[in-house]
Write a protein that holds these residues in place. Structure first.
Motif, short mmCIF file in Angstrom:
data_model
loop_
_atom_site.label_atom_id
_atom_site.label_comp_id
_atom_site.label_asym_id
_atom_site.label_seq_id
_atom_site.Cartn_x
_atom_site.Cartn_y
_atom_site.Cartn_z
N UNK A 171 54.92 84.51 42.56
CA UNK A 171 54.96 85.05 43.00
C UNK A 171 55.91 85.80 43.89
N UNK A 172 56.83 87.08 44.12
CA UNK A 172 57.48 87.76 44.61
C UNK A 172 57.58 88.75 45.28
N UNK A 185 57.10 96.19 52.18
CA UNK A 185 57.64 95.45 50.97
C UNK A 185 57.55 96.74 50.04
N UNK A 186 58.93 96.37 49.13
CA UNK A 186 59.11 97.89 48.41
C UNK A 186 58.63 97.19 46.78
N UNK A 191 57.25 85.76 38.35
CA UNK A 191 58.06 85.08 37.61
C UNK A 191 57.17 84.29 36.52
N UNK A 192 57.50 84.53 35.23
CA UNK A 192 56.80 83.24 34.09
C UNK A 192 57.69 81.42 34.69
N UNK A 193 57.16 81.33 34.03
CA UNK A 193 57.42 79.56 34.13
C UNK A 193 58.50 80.04 33.33
N UNK A 226 54.99 84.44 47.74
CA UNK A 226 54.14 84.59 48.15
C UNK A 226 53.20 82.95 48.97
N UNK A 227 53.88 82.39 48.90
CA UNK A 227 53.94 80.91 49.94
C UNK A 227 54.89 81.37 51.12
#
Length: 236
Positions: A171-172, A185-186, A191-193, A226-227
């Motif tokens: 997640x970005x 945050x814009x 992002x899929x695998x 997200x990390x």
């Protein structure tokens, strides 16, 4: 509702084509998305040109134009699905109109829309904006590459992001960092695998984003997970 569908829904919302549940979800999305609010303002004039009505209303006008009548009939045909591909396609086409492209719509013999435009009709709005602008290349880590095309708006800063060399699941977020250190945050996405711009999934990701911070007050932009891992940095 995914982030991709949320942003695409601007055109469908402007034409009054969303089901009640999706309409409410999109209105909640508008509260946090300056980019969509700006595009919706632009689309008010487009909707008027298509069907002769002004601002979007829940009830269709008594004598809709042929384009809107066709859209309503197609919508009814796909009522059993939560989101018909036709509605998404038309929403994207209307968003392209709002972006300043030259688009002409007419009905074919079988009642289907025929769209002719001056730009590549395989590009989405974010990709077209990126292609037409002057990209600022970013500095990535672990093979991530990309860049931004930015423009100043009355409400802040509009940007189109290109991102490649990234694998999921992730997640970005695209973040603007002001000269004062303020972070906004814009836009955000998953992002899929398979990833984007990597072997087996060669197409890069293109995304729109908006920040309330004026462009002159932004120092740089970041793509972060997200990390908290920074994948890409772009100087303003």
């Amino acid at each position: 509702m995914t982030s991709r569908v949320e942003h695409t829904d601007v055109g469908a919302y402007a034409l009054g084509l969303l089901e009640e549940e999706d309409k409410e979800a999109f209105e909640a999305h508008l509260l946090f998305c300056a980019s969509c609010r700006s595009e919706l303002t632009d689309l008010a004039g487009v909707a008027h040109a298509l069907n002769g009505i002004g601002p979007v209303e829940d009830v269709a006008p008594p004598s809709p134009g042929p384009v809107v009548d066709m859209l309503q009939r197609r919508k009814a045909a796909h009522r059993r699905t939560r989101r018909g591909t036709f509605v998404i396609g038309m929403a994207a086409a209307v968003t392209l109109v709002a972006g300043g492209l030259t688009v002409g719509t007419q009905l074919t013999a079988d009642g289907a829309p025929q769209v002719a435009q001056g730009h590549d009709d395989h590009m989405g709005p974010a990709e077209q904006f990126y292609a037409d602008g002057k990209p600022i290349d970013g500095k990535g880590v672990d093979g991530v590459t990309g860049g931004l095309v930015v423009e100043s708006k009355g409400w802040g800063t509009h940007a189109a992001l290109k991102l490649a060399g990234v694998k999921g699941p992730l997640e970005c977020e695209l973040i603007s960092v002001g000269k004062s250190g303020e972070r906004r945050v814009m836009t955000g996405w998953s992002v899929p695998p398979a990833g984007y711009g990597v072997p087996g999934s060669p197409d890069p990701l293109y995304m729109h984003g908006g920040s309330a911070t004026p462009l002159k007050d932004i120092d740089h932009f970041e793509v972060v997970t997200s990390a908290g891992k920074k994948l890409l940095t772009i100087q303003a």
